[in-house]
Design a protein around this motif. Structure first.
Motif, short mmCIF file in Angstrom:
data_model
loop_
_atom_site.label_atom_id
_atom_site.label_comp_id
_atom_site.label_asym_id
_atom_site.label_seq_id
_atom_site.Cartn_x
_atom_site.Cartn_y
_atom_site.Cartn_z
N LYS A 464 0.84 -1.21 0.00
CA LYS A 464 0.00 0.00 0.00
C LYS A 464 0.88 1.26 0.00
O LYS A 464 0.60 2.23 -0.72
CB LYS A 464 -0.92 -0.01 1.22
N ILE A 465 1.95 1.23 0.78
CA ILE A 465 2.89 2.37 0.83
C ILE A 465 3.56 2.56 -0.53
O ILE A 465 3.72 3.70 -1.01
CB ILE A 465 3.94 2.14 1.93
N LYS A 466 3.94 1.46 -1.17
CA LYS A 466 4.57 1.56 -2.50
C LYS A 466 3.63 2.17 -3.52
O LYS A 466 4.06 2.87 -4.45
CB LYS A 466 5.02 0.17 -2.96
N ASN A 467 2.33 1.95 -3.33
CA ASN A 467 1.34 2.52 -4.25
C ASN A 467 1.26 4.04 -4.17
O ASN A 467 0.75 4.70 -5.07
CB ASN A 467 -0.04 1.91 -3.98
N TYR A 468 1.78 4.59 -3.05
CA TYR A 468 1.84 6.05 -2.93
C TYR A 468 3.03 6.62 -3.72
O TYR A 468 3.18 7.84 -3.82
CB TYR A 468 2.00 6.47 -1.46
N GLY A 469 3.86 5.74 -4.25
CA GLY A 469 5.00 6.19 -5.04
C GLY A 469 6.32 6.15 -4.32
O GLY A 469 7.34 6.63 -4.83
N PHE A 470 6.35 5.59 -3.10
CA PHE A 470 7.59 5.51 -2.33
C PHE A 470 8.28 4.17 -2.57
O PHE A 470 7.64 3.14 -2.72
CB PHE A 470 7.31 5.65 -0.82
N ASP A 471 9.62 4.20 -2.60
CA ASP A 471 10.40 2.96 -2.61
C ASP A 471 10.61 2.51 -1.17
O ASP A 471 10.53 3.32 -0.23
CB ASP A 471 11.76 3.18 -3.29
N LEU A 472 10.93 1.23 -1.01
CA LEU A 472 11.12 0.67 0.33
C LEU A 472 12.52 0.08 0.47
O LEU A 472 13.02 -0.59 -0.43
CB LEU A 472 10.09 -0.43 0.61
N GLY A 473 13.15 0.34 1.61
CA GLY A 473 14.46 -0.23 1.91
C GLY A 473 14.41 -1.01 3.21
O GLY A 473 13.54 -0.77 4.05
N LEU A 474 15.33 -1.93 3.38
CA LEU A 474 15.39 -2.74 4.61
C LEU A 474 16.84 -2.82 5.08
O LEU A 474 17.72 -3.28 4.35
CB LEU A 474 14.86 -4.15 4.34
N THR A 475 17.09 -2.34 6.30
CA THR A 475 18.42 -2.49 6.90
C THR A 475 18.53 -3.89 7.49
O THR A 475 17.72 -4.28 8.32
CB THR A 475 18.64 -1.44 8.02
N ILE A 476 19.53 -4.63 7.05
CA ILE A 476 19.69 -6.03 7.45
C ILE A 476 20.39 -6.12 8.81
O ILE A 476 21.49 -5.59 8.98
CB ILE A 476 20.50 -6.82 6.40
N SER A 477 19.74 -6.78 9.77
CA SER A 477 20.33 -6.93 11.09
C SER A 477 20.64 -8.38 11.41
O SER A 477 21.38 -8.68 12.34
CB SER A 477 19.40 -6.36 12.17
N ASN A 478 20.08 -9.32 10.64
CA ASN A 478 20.29 -10.75 10.89
C ASN A 478 20.93 -11.39 9.67
O ASN A 478 20.32 -11.43 8.60
CB ASN A 478 18.94 -11.42 11.21
N THR A 479 22.14 -11.90 9.83
CA THR A 479 22.86 -12.47 8.69
C THR A 479 22.19 -13.75 8.16
O THR A 479 22.48 -14.18 7.05
CB THR A 479 24.32 -12.81 9.07
N GLU A 480 21.30 -14.33 8.96
CA GLU A 480 20.65 -15.57 8.54
C GLU A 480 19.42 -15.32 7.66
O GLU A 480 18.89 -16.26 7.06
CB GLU A 480 20.23 -16.38 9.78
N LEU A 481 18.94 -14.07 7.59
CA LEU A 481 17.74 -13.73 6.80
C LEU A 481 16.58 -14.67 7.14
O LEU A 481 16.14 -15.49 6.34
CB LEU A 481 18.04 -13.79 5.31
N THR A 482 16.07 -14.53 8.36
CA THR A 482 15.10 -15.49 8.90
C THR A 482 13.64 -15.20 8.52
O THR A 482 12.77 -16.02 8.79
CB THR A 482 15.20 -15.51 10.44
N MET A 483 13.36 -14.05 7.91
CA MET A 483 11.97 -13.74 7.55
C MET A 483 11.59 -14.47 6.26
O MET A 483 12.45 -14.92 5.50
CB MET A 483 11.81 -12.22 7.37
N PRO A 484 10.28 -14.57 5.97
CA PRO A 484 9.83 -15.23 4.73
C PRO A 484 10.39 -14.54 3.49
O PRO A 484 10.52 -13.31 3.46
CB PRO A 484 8.30 -15.11 4.80
N ALA A 485 10.70 -15.31 2.47
CA ALA A 485 11.29 -14.77 1.24
C ALA A 485 10.39 -13.73 0.59
O ALA A 485 10.86 -12.72 0.05
CB ALA A 485 11.57 -15.91 0.26
N ALA A 486 9.06 -13.95 0.65
CA ALA A 486 8.11 -13.01 0.03
C ALA A 486 8.21 -11.63 0.68
O ALA A 486 8.03 -10.60 0.00
CB ALA A 486 6.69 -13.55 0.16
N LEU A 487 8.52 -11.61 1.98
CA LEU A 487 8.64 -10.33 2.70
C LEU A 487 9.89 -9.58 2.24
O LEU A 487 9.84 -8.37 1.98
CB LEU A 487 8.68 -10.59 4.20
N TYR A 488 11.00 -10.30 2.11
CA TYR A 488 12.23 -9.66 1.60
C TYR A 488 12.01 -9.15 0.17
O TYR A 488 12.49 -8.08 -0.21
CB TYR A 488 13.39 -10.65 1.60
N GLY A 489 11.26 -9.90 -0.60
CA GLY A 489 11.03 -9.53 -2.00
C GLY A 489 10.21 -8.28 -2.17
O GLY A 489 10.19 -7.68 -3.27
#
Length: 578
Positions: A464-489
């Protein structure tokens, strides 16, 4: 007399043994007196070393090191650099030599202090020491250092030998979490958080002075430790004493008051001005999670700034009184209405094009009792004023960036939290300049993963936020990348910061983790930014490894203005791609 002579003549062997015994006892007595005198001399020397700041003049150009006690400039001694380094533990000596060489080479991000173990009087004793730089003459290759011996903190090389030694050295937050749960199982545990702060907050922080101050005071706090009462390092200006076995608030009051009296006396005697401290006291049994215990104890310490006693105690039956909401609301009003916020920017360089790609934005409180912006956000959330705070923060940053940028193509990275979803939807898209700036909303992986929202709901809100025209970034804090792949995508950018790049040059294991994480991120085909790189060698390594977007203090320091980047710095980064 004649009888004595007759006796000696009759028993010559006995006389010989007696005389030998007398001589032996005389020699032993003399040896004892000499040793005792030497021990007294060593004890005196060690005591002088502890109570006196020692100055070292390390002259690399002439391979000499001169030292003297600060109180007695006339008594100077000197020797080769080899002798100077020999007084430190072997591993520390190598690291100190590298540290001093980095200072002479003017390597940015090299600290002006170093913690090391120092041997006193031919290794009769070892002390934890803080070396502080007071002046550098790079032309003559001379560095002036002060050595502050800390009498009570356990030397680093003895920390892991036994728990009784470890108790006299700060525990990490991770270790504290384990202790907290251990104490809580028995319904015990008392936390006393000591919070040091600048009395005149409008002045800029002095990290070197604060490091020395906190280390010295931390050394003194260890006097109050026991096998069950340990020291916890909370943050740059906060330490805590945690009593694992006690649940008696009366004992906590006595300890807190003793700490207050001792630290006040120490500050007065040593003429430490410009800094104060307060103490918050909380029972661990009132909380389910360690982080909540720390946050509440910190709030109590902040509230104690308005209390002449310098101490505030938490009572779970009267939480509103504990948090002194009236006081905190006034402080939050000042932050919001007077815009007491300090904004700074740091450029991100695109190594491919040899140009500035965009800017990270940073925000900190100014002239406020809050030490950092996270403290402000936490209280704003509790009082349901997070949208108001978000609006002030965003408007401040957007306006400043829009008016000072040199290109309308530069991206602006704005740090946000999951709790800002509503404020982003309701106000950010309508703000002045929001449509005219390529804006990237930068979330933190830890905040996203700890959210009570399900992954599907989070993805829906992010979309919904992206639909406003904003890009999204994520600061990585866990080297294992434990969240679902769809969320990272869902995100457009991944940012790898100081948590993952610190010490990669020295620690091969950490470098391997970093490279593994970057490999996992690459499969999402998103832009990756590596930031907070400590030096040019690390910047070059990342660029040659295929990372095109980098940011570091070595390239450009944070600045209150959006300043253009030096051409030579951009050219240097760009050269790493060839």
């Amino acid at each position: 007399m004649d009888s004595l002579i007759e006796f000696l003549q009759e028993y010559p062997i006995f006389v010989g043994v007696l005389l030998s015994l007398i001589v032996l006892l005389s020699v032993l007595l003399l040896f004892y007196l000499i040793t005792k005198k030497q021990d007294r001399k060593i004890t005196t020397t060690m005591q002088e070393s502890i109570n006196t700041v020692r100055v070292f003049v390390v002259d690399f150009g002439n391979d000499r090191a001169t030292y003297f006690n600060k109180r007695d400039f006339g008594k100077r001694q000197s020797g080769t650099l080899d002798i100077f380094f020999r007084q430190f533990e072997l591993n520390a000596a190598t690291e100190i030599e590298q540290w001093l060489e980095n200072l002479l080479a003017d390597k940015k991000n090299t600290p002006t202090w170093f913690e090391a173990d120092v041997n006193i009087e031919r290794k009769k004793a070892t002390f934890f020491s803080l070396l502080q730089v007071i002046h550098i003459n790079r032309e003559k290759e001379i560095i002036y250092l002060e050595s502050h011996l800390l009498q009570y903190l356990t030397p680093k090389n003895q920390i892991n030998k036994k728990m009784s030694q470890k108790a006299r050295h700060p525990y990490s937050l991770e270790e504290f979490d384990h202790l907290f749960h251990r104490a809580k199982r028995k319904n015990r545990g008392l936390l006393m958080l000591i919070r040091f702060y600048k009395i005149h907050r409008q002045k800029e922080s002095e990290p070197d002075i604060e490091k020395l101050l906190l280390t010295q005071l931390k050394d003194r706090v260890t006097l109050f430790l026991t096998a069950s009462r340990v020291l916890i390092e909370i943050s740059n200006m906060e330490v805590a004493v945690f009593d694992l076995r006690s649940s008696d608030f009366q004992i906590a009051r006595q300890i807190a008051r003793s700490l207050r009296e001792y630290l006040n006396r120490y500050i007065d005697i040593n003429g430490i001005s410009g800094y104060g401290f307060t103490i918050g006291v909380v029972s661990a049994s009132d909380f389910g999670e360690c982080v909540d215990l720390i946050d509440t104890t910190r709030e109590m310490a902040i509230a104690a700034e308005k209390n002449p006693e310098q101490i505030a105690y938490y009572d779970r039956l009267r939480p509103m009184i504990n948090l002194d909401n009236t006081f905190f609301r006034k402080e939050l009003d000042l932050v919001i209405k007077d815009k007491r916020l300090y904004v700074s920017f740091r450029p991100i360089v695109d190594a491919r094009s040899g140009d500035v790609y965009g800017y990270f934005s940073y925000i900190e409180p100014s002239q406020s009792i809050f030490n950092n912006f996270n403290e402000i956000k936490e209280f704003a959330l509790k009082t349901e004023r997070e949208r108001e705070l978000f609006s002030v923060m965003s408007r401040n940053i957007l306006t400043k960036f829009f008016n000072q940028r040199t290109s309308d193509k530069h991206y602006l990275f704005l740090n946000v939290l999951i709790s800002d979803f509503q404020a982003i939807s309701n106000s950010l898209s309508r703000m002045n300049h929001a449509d005219n700036i390529p804006l990237v909303l930068l979330f933190d992986e830890e905040d996203v993963s700890m959210s009570a929202l399900s992954s599907d709901v989070t993805i829906e809100k992010l979309t919904k936020i992206k639909n406003y025209g904003f890009d999204l970034g994520l600061t990585i804090s866990n080297t294992e990348l434990t969240m679902p792949a769809a969320l990272y995508g869902t995100f457009d950018y991944f940012v790898v910061d100081e948590k993952n790049v610190k010490n990669i040059k020295k620690d091969q294991r950490k470098l391997n983790f970093l490279l593994s994480t970057l490999g996992k991120l690459l499969k999402y085909n998103k832009e990756i930014i590596v930031t907070d790189l400590p030096g040019w060698s690390e910047i070059e390594y990342m660029v040659r490894s295929g990372i095109n977007l980098v940011s570091a203090e070595e390239i450009a320091k944070k600045n209150s203005m959006v300043v253009p980047l030096e051409i030579k710095k951009i050219t240097k980064v760009n050269s790493f791609t060839k």
